[in-house]
Scaffold this active site. Structure first.
Site, mmCIF file in Angstrom:
data_model
loop_
_atom_site.group_PDB
_atom_site.id
_atom_site.type_symbol
_atom_site.label_atom_id
_atom_site.label_comp_id
_atom_site.label_asym_id
_atom_site.label_seq_id
_atom_site.Cartn_x
_atom_site.Cartn_y
_atom_site.Cartn_z
ATOM 1 N N TRP A 156 41.948 -24.080 35.072
ATOM 2 C CA TRP A 156 41.553 -24.815 33.869
ATOM 3 C C TRP A 156 42.558 -25.923 33.541
ATOM 4 O O TRP A 156 43.002 -26.042 32.407
ATOM 5 C CB TRP A 156 41.440 -23.867 32.672
ATOM 6 C CG TRP A 156 40.232 -22.975 32.722
ATOM 7 C CD1 TRP A 156 38.941 -23.366 32.837
ATOM 8 C CD2 TRP A 156 40.205 -21.545 32.625
ATOM 9 N NE1 TRP A 156 38.104 -22.260 32.824
ATOM 10 C CE2 TRP A 156 38.862 -21.138 32.687
ATOM 11 C CE3 TRP A 156 41.213 -20.565 32.488
ATOM 12 C CZ2 TRP A 156 38.482 -19.793 32.628
ATOM 13 C CZ3 TRP A 156 40.826 -19.244 32.419
ATOM 14 C CH2 TRP A 156 39.460 -18.865 32.496
ATOM 15 N N HIS A 176 36.965 -25.108 28.010
ATOM 16 C CA HIS A 176 35.773 -24.265 27.872
ATOM 17 C C HIS A 176 35.499 -24.093 26.377
ATOM 18 O O HIS A 176 36.296 -24.526 25.540
ATOM 19 C CB HIS A 176 35.942 -22.920 28.574
ATOM 20 C CG HIS A 176 37.229 -22.192 28.277
ATOM 21 N ND1 HIS A 176 37.573 -20.998 28.844
ATOM 22 C CD2 HIS A 176 38.274 -22.490 27.441
ATOM 23 C CE1 HIS A 176 38.746 -20.592 28.400
ATOM 24 N NE2 HIS A 176 39.197 -21.489 27.556
ATOM 25 N N ARG A 202 37.764 -31.037 32.153
ATOM 26 C CA ARG A 202 38.707 -30.469 33.120
ATOM 27 C C ARG A 202 39.263 -31.557 34.016
ATOM 28 O O ARG A 202 38.589 -32.544 34.286
ATOM 29 C CB ARG A 202 38.022 -29.398 33.981
ATOM 30 C CG ARG A 202 37.864 -28.106 33.215
ATOM 31 C CD ARG A 202 37.262 -26.994 34.043
ATOM 32 N NE ARG A 202 36.740 -25.988 33.119
ATOM 33 C CZ ARG A 202 36.086 -24.902 33.463
ATOM 34 N NH1 ARG A 202 35.872 -24.641 34.745
ATOM 35 N NH2 ARG A 202 35.640 -24.054 32.557
ATOM 36 N N GLN A 216 29.105 -26.730 27.752
ATOM 37 C CA GLN A 216 28.949 -25.288 27.878
ATOM 38 C C GLN A 216 28.225 -24.755 26.653
ATOM 39 O O GLN A 216 28.222 -25.390 25.593
ATOM 40 C CB GLN A 216 30.315 -24.584 27.952
ATOM 41 C CG GLN A 216 31.009 -24.723 29.293
ATOM 42 C CD GLN A 216 32.188 -23.777 29.426
ATOM 43 O OE1 GLN A 216 32.728 -23.269 28.447
ATOM 44 N NE2 GLN A 216 32.607 -23.545 30.671
ATOM 45 N N VAL A 259 38.209 -11.150 28.926
ATOM 46 C CA VAL A 259 37.179 -10.099 28.908
ATOM 47 C C VAL A 259 37.612 -8.940 29.805
ATOM 48 O O VAL A 259 38.379 -9.115 30.745
ATOM 49 C CB VAL A 259 35.791 -10.623 29.372
ATOM 50 C CG1 VAL A 259 35.169 -11.519 28.320
ATOM 51 C CG2 VAL A 259 35.877 -11.324 30.716
ATOM 52 N N ALA A 313 30.895 -11.374 25.431
ATOM 53 C CA ALA A 313 30.951 -12.843 25.383
ATOM 54 C C ALA A 313 30.422 -13.381 26.710
ATOM 55 O O ALA A 313 30.443 -12.689 27.727
ATOM 56 C CB ALA A 313 32.380 -13.314 25.154
HETATM 57 N N1 PHE Z 1 35.061 -19.641 29.607
HETATM 58 C C1 PHE Z 1 34.699 -19.202 30.922
HETATM 59 C C2 PHE Z 1 34.691 -20.432 31.848
HETATM 60 O O1 PHE Z 1 34.691 -21.523 31.378
HETATM 61 C C3 PHE Z 1 33.348 -18.553 30.929
HETATM 62 C C4 PHE Z 1 33.305 -17.263 30.176
HETATM 63 C C5 PHE Z 1 33.003 -17.242 28.828
HETATM 64 C C6 PHE Z 1 33.584 -16.055 30.816
HETATM 65 C C7 PHE Z 1 32.985 -16.032 28.120
HETATM 66 C C8 PHE Z 1 33.552 -14.867 30.123
HETATM 67 C C9 PHE Z 1 33.244 -14.874 28.792
HETATM 68 O O2 PHE Z 1 34.715 -20.293 33.065
#
Ligand code: PHE
Length: 347
Positions: A156, A176, A202, A216, A259, A313
């Site tokens: 990221w 994100h 990004r 997103q 997560v 999530a």
């Molecule tokens: N934020 C993660 C991404 O950009 C995606 C994601 C969101 C994964 C929420 C798990 C839970 O790759």
């Protein structure tokens, strides 16, 4: 001499009548009344006539000059008027012409897809929240369980905001929409059910499937007793609403620091139905989002007790959904501002 004057007069009048615009009229004036014109020459010749002819010839020549001058003036003003009318006519508005159609715009294909996604989730009881695109490092990473030296930051990398706004790289363009999980949980208490649409950035070498700016949609549900079954149920419903009732989904383990457990979700390829084709790279599956159960540490970071509450999530790329929906094979089309591409999505 009188004969000569008479025939000159006839010729002059005939030619004057024939001249139809100001150019030929001026030409006529030079020919007859100009310094070297016929009438002027005629007047000059009077002096060399025998004395008995002079008075009559002189009178006739003067009359001719006066007559032609007057005729010239009348003709000149007639032509001027005609030309003025013509110019006015050329400028006049033809009220019988049909009007010009206004150019009617349409929503961008990504906006259309975004709205469709939000619509599906709002039918399942999710509200909408929007957070800032310029974000604190702490929200984009730290509070999501990604401390400064964490290797997950490598995937990221982003654009940082220079001082005086940001200091020591503490302000950036969000990579994100996950920081808005934190923002929502800081703002409201469970039960929470929310989706967060928005732009992300990004540091990316662009190619057919990567842009440095993209959209997103984040999803977050926090309540007592939320389990992986809720996550699977909600996301399976989403896929079938978006891509058709016959869709199959697959969940596999994946890693995201915020997560636990984490998963990626794929659906059977909409082009080949799972047999294997170029679109699914002969796997039969298309990955469409990352998801998981909200990490207990993330809940603690916002003051929610993980022994009482749990949550799930997910985050999906909107362009990717739009690409699958419309069979678009290069993400760069979306932001190239090529009307030939965009006009295909007039809803
Ligand atoms: N934020 C993660 C991404 O950009 C995606 C994601 C969101 C994964 C929420 C798990 C839970 O790759």
């Amino acid at each position: 001499m009188l004969e000569k004057i008479k025939s000159l007069r006839e010729k002059a009048i005939q030619e004057l009548e024939a001249s139809a615009d100001s150019n030929s009229l001026e030409e006529w004036k030079r020919t007859y009344l100009g310094k070297k014109g016929f009438v002027t020459q005629l007047l000059r010749q009077i002096g060399s006539l025998p004395p008995e002819e002079r008075p009559k010839a002189g009178e006739a020549a003067n009359l001719l000059r006066d007559e032609l001058t007057q005729l010239y003036e009348e003709k000149a003003s007639a032509i001027k008027e005609a030309e003025r009318l013509q110019a006015a006519k050329a400028q006049a508005i033809d009220v019988t012409l049909p009007g010009r159609r206004p150019q009617i715009g349409a929503l961008h294909p990504v906006t259309q897809t975004l709205r469709e996604i939000i619509e599906i989730f709002s039918r399942m009881g999710f509200g909408v929240y929007e957070g800032p695109e310029v974000e604190w490092d702490e929200y984009n990473f730290g509070l999501l369980n990604i401390p400064p030296e964490h290797p997950a930051r490598d995937m990221w990398d982003t654009l940082y905001i220079a001082p005086p706004y940001g200091k020591d790289g503490n302000m950036l363009l969000r990579t994100h929409t996950s920081p808005d999980q934190i923002r929502v949980m800081e703002l409201t208490k469970p039960p929470i059910r929310v989706v967060v649409p928005g732009r992300c950035y990004r540091h990316e070498a662009t190619d057919a499937s990567h842009e440095w700016m993209f959209y997103q949609v984040e999803g977050l549900a926090v309540d007592k007793g939320i389990t992986m079954a809720h996550l699977k149920g909600v996301l399976t419903t989403f896929v079938r609403e978006m891509f058709g009732k016959e869709r199959k989904v697959r969940f596999r383990c994946d890693y995201f620091p915020f997560v636990e457990p984490g998963a990626d979700m794929a659906m059977d390829c909409i082009v080949c139905g799972g047999k294997g084709c170029r679109v699914c790279k002969f796997t039969g599956w298309l990955e469409i989002l990352g998801a998981g159960m909200v990490h207990p540490q993330v809940l603690r970071n916002v003051g929610i007790d993980p022994n009482i509450y749990t949550g799930f999530a997910f985050g999906m790329g909107v362009e990717r959904i739009a690409m699958l929906k419309h069979k678009i094979d290069d993400i760069r089309y979306f932001y190239a501002n090529d009307l030939r591409f965009l006009k295909q999505f007039r809803a």
